[in-house]
Design a protein around this motif. Sequence first.
Motif, mmCIF file in Angstrom:
data_model
loop_
_atom_site.group_PDB
_atom_site.id
_atom_site.type_symbol
_atom_site.label_atom_id
_atom_site.label_comp_id
_atom_site.label_asym_id
_atom_site.label_seq_id
_atom_site.Cartn_x
_atom_site.Cartn_y
_atom_site.Cartn_z
ATOM 1 N N ASP A 8 -2.714 -0.602 -3.806
ATOM 2 C CA ASP A 8 -3.480 -0.514 -5.181
ATOM 3 C C ASP A 8 -4.736 -0.942 -4.825
ATOM 4 N N MET A 9 -5.607 -0.733 -6.097
ATOM 5 C CA MET A 9 -6.745 -0.888 -5.731
ATOM 6 C C MET A 9 -7.377 -2.401 -6.503
ATOM 7 N N ASP A 10 -7.441 -2.438 -7.792
ATOM 8 C CA ASP A 10 -8.090 -3.641 -8.424
ATOM 9 C C ASP A 10 -7.075 -4.735 -8.469
ATOM 10 N N GLY A 11 -7.553 -6.251 -7.932
ATOM 11 C CA GLY A 11 -6.650 -7.043 -7.695
ATOM 12 C C GLY A 11 -5.926 -6.996 -6.436
ATOM 13 N N THR A 12 -6.113 -5.868 -5.555
ATOM 14 C CA THR A 12 -5.285 -5.910 -4.366
ATOM 15 C C THR A 12 -6.487 -5.785 -3.136
ATOM 16 N N ILE A 13 -7.055 -4.833 -3.041
ATOM 17 C CA ILE A 13 -7.811 -4.741 -2.021
ATOM 18 C C ILE A 13 -9.532 -5.375 -2.448
ATOM 19 N N VAL A 14 -9.546 -5.321 -3.663
ATOM 20 C CA VAL A 14 -10.646 -6.039 -4.262
ATOM 21 C C VAL A 14 -10.329 -6.711 -5.615
ATOM 22 N N GLU A 84 -16.727 -7.169 -2.397
ATOM 23 C CA GLU A 84 -16.112 -7.639 -1.358
ATOM 24 C C GLU A 84 -14.717 -7.302 -1.013
ATOM 25 N N ALA A 85 -14.572 -6.873 0.100
ATOM 26 C CA ALA A 85 -13.001 -6.366 0.314
ATOM 27 C C ALA A 85 -12.246 -7.797 0.336
ATOM 28 N N ALA A 86 -10.945 -7.736 0.066
ATOM 29 C CA ALA A 86 -10.224 -8.816 -0.037
ATOM 30 C C ALA A 86 -10.043 -9.234 1.422
ATOM 31 N N SER A 87 -9.764 -10.691 1.553
ATOM 32 C CA SER A 87 -9.703 -11.080 2.753
ATOM 33 C C SER A 87 -8.603 -10.545 3.735
ATOM 34 N N GLY A 88 -8.863 -10.248 4.955
ATOM 35 C CA GLY A 88 -7.826 -9.812 5.913
ATOM 36 C C GLY A 88 -7.672 -8.329 5.640
ATOM 37 N N GLN A 158 11.087 4.315 3.903
ATOM 38 C CA GLN A 158 11.636 3.336 4.662
ATOM 39 C C GLN A 158 10.986 2.661 5.518
ATOM 40 N N ARG A 159 9.812 3.303 5.969
ATOM 41 C CA ARG A 159 8.609 2.875 7.184
ATOM 42 C C ARG A 159 7.351 2.547 6.467
ATOM 43 N N SER A 160 7.354 2.619 5.032
ATOM 44 C CA SER A 160 5.986 2.181 4.400
ATOM 45 C C SER A 160 6.180 0.968 3.633
ATOM 46 N N VAL A 161 4.872 0.570 3.580
ATOM 47 C CA VAL A 161 4.717 -0.890 2.772
ATOM 48 C C VAL A 161 3.550 -0.450 1.633
ATOM 49 N N ALA A 162 4.004 -1.094 0.471
ATOM 50 C CA ALA A 162 2.701 -0.915 -0.583
ATOM 51 C C ALA A 162 2.342 -2.425 -0.848
ATOM 52 N N PHE A 163 1.158 -2.428 -1.273
ATOM 53 C CA PHE A 163 0.546 -3.737 -1.386
ATOM 54 C C PHE A 163 0.096 -3.855 -2.903
ATOM 55 N N GLU A 164 0.774 -4.695 -3.843
ATOM 56 C CA GLU A 164 0.273 -4.536 -5.316
ATOM 57 C C GLU A 164 0.221 -6.111 -5.715
ATOM 58 N N ASP A 165 -0.693 -6.096 -6.669
ATOM 59 C CA ASP A 165 -0.675 -7.223 -7.381
ATOM 60 C C ASP A 165 -0.098 -7.450 -8.863
ATOM 61 N N SER A 166 0.578 -6.288 -9.487
ATOM 62 C CA SER A 166 0.955 -6.398 -10.724
ATOM 63 C C SER A 166 2.606 -5.994 -11.023
ATOM 64 N N PRO A 167 3.128 -6.330 -11.717
ATOM 65 C CA PRO A 167 4.605 -6.100 -11.802
ATOM 66 C C PRO A 167 4.805 -4.580 -11.971
ATOM 67 N N ALA A 168 4.045 -4.018 -12.817
ATOM 68 C CA ALA A 168 3.804 -2.580 -12.905
ATOM 69 C C ALA A 168 3.976 -1.638 -11.779
ATOM 70 N N VAL A 180 7.520 -3.673 -0.266
ATOM 71 C CA VAL A 180 6.369 -4.341 -1.486
ATOM 72 C C VAL A 180 5.896 -5.612 -1.028
ATOM 73 N N VAL A 181 4.798 -5.772 -0.950
ATOM 74 C CA VAL A 181 4.207 -6.963 -0.487
ATOM 75 C C VAL A 181 3.218 -7.185 -2.066
ATOM 76 N N GLY A 182 3.563 -8.495 -2.426
ATOM 77 C CA GLY A 182 2.823 -8.666 -3.781
ATOM 78 C C GLY A 182 1.766 -9.773 -3.459
ATOM 79 N N LEU A 183 0.553 -9.433 -3.860
ATOM 80 C CA LEU A 183 -0.802 -10.039 -3.941
ATOM 81 C C LEU A 183 -0.868 -10.953 -4.872
ATOM 82 N N LEU A 184 -1.192 -12.465 -4.800
ATOM 83 C CA LEU A 184 -1.144 -13.045 -5.797
ATOM 84 C C LEU A 184 -2.563 -13.413 -6.272
ATOM 85 N N THR A 185 -3.020 -12.556 -7.148
ATOM 86 C CA THR A 185 -4.434 -12.803 -7.566
ATOM 87 C C THR A 185 -4.354 -13.174 -9.101
ATOM 88 N N SER A 186 -3.487 -12.567 -9.862
ATOM 89 C CA SER A 186 -3.169 -12.855 -11.286
ATOM 90 C C SER A 186 -2.144 -13.243 -11.788
#
Length: 231
Positions: A8-14, A84-88, A158-168, A180-186
């Motif tokens: 995802d973009m907003d709140g995830t990679i930035v 600035e890109a998200a840390s890591g 089955q071999r893929s990972v998504a990075f998300e910051d929202s429930p949607a 799914v990896v959840g990023l705790l921005t908001s």
Amino acid sequence: MTATLLFDMDGTIVETDHLHFQAMKSVFLPYGVDLDWETYRTRIIGVANTATAANFLPSLSVAEGAAVLDAKEAAYREMVTELEAASGLLPLLDWADSEGIPCAVVTNAPRANAELVLKALRLTDRFACLVIGDELANAKPHPLPYLTAIEILGGDPQRSVAFEDSPAGAKSAFAAGVGVVGLLTSVEPDVLRAAGASVVARNFNNQEVLTFVRERTGAGQTSRQASELRA
């Protein structure tokens, strides 16, 4: 089929949610909607603009609501300067490159926003494709955006990972069969877990996140980049 990393973009990679909130608040106010952060955080983040217009501006026609949200996006783009890109994130992208794992951005943001943000981050060339939810028949939380990215990349859910910051977003990826990896921005950890996140963390440096990514993708464990990620 290959492993993939899908972002995802907003709140995830930035971190841009504060800019979106300011822009949304400014365009809603003339319609009698005095938006507060808690409402924005819990009811708007990650939601497609068409649904947001229907939920908050029900007296407007579909075209009128779309025009208001278009004005919001234009106001947001005026606010975007240096990002600035998200840390890591950059080490993770480097590691994915070393393992031959293609990456994509999957977002409900308009294409103009996504291209502007990726350019500001100098990351345009780091992603094999850019999938825009509103350009598809269904945006997040429908699984179609993630299914589309996987199809383009020739990926294996089955071999893929998504990075998300929202429930949607988390629901979208989970329904597509992606880890799914959840990023705790908001959003609170329990909300993201309930939406399908297997792991939640503050940023991409988290050891549990990196372990989950390696195990889910089945990537090699002995490369120099993997060693650096473990450090």
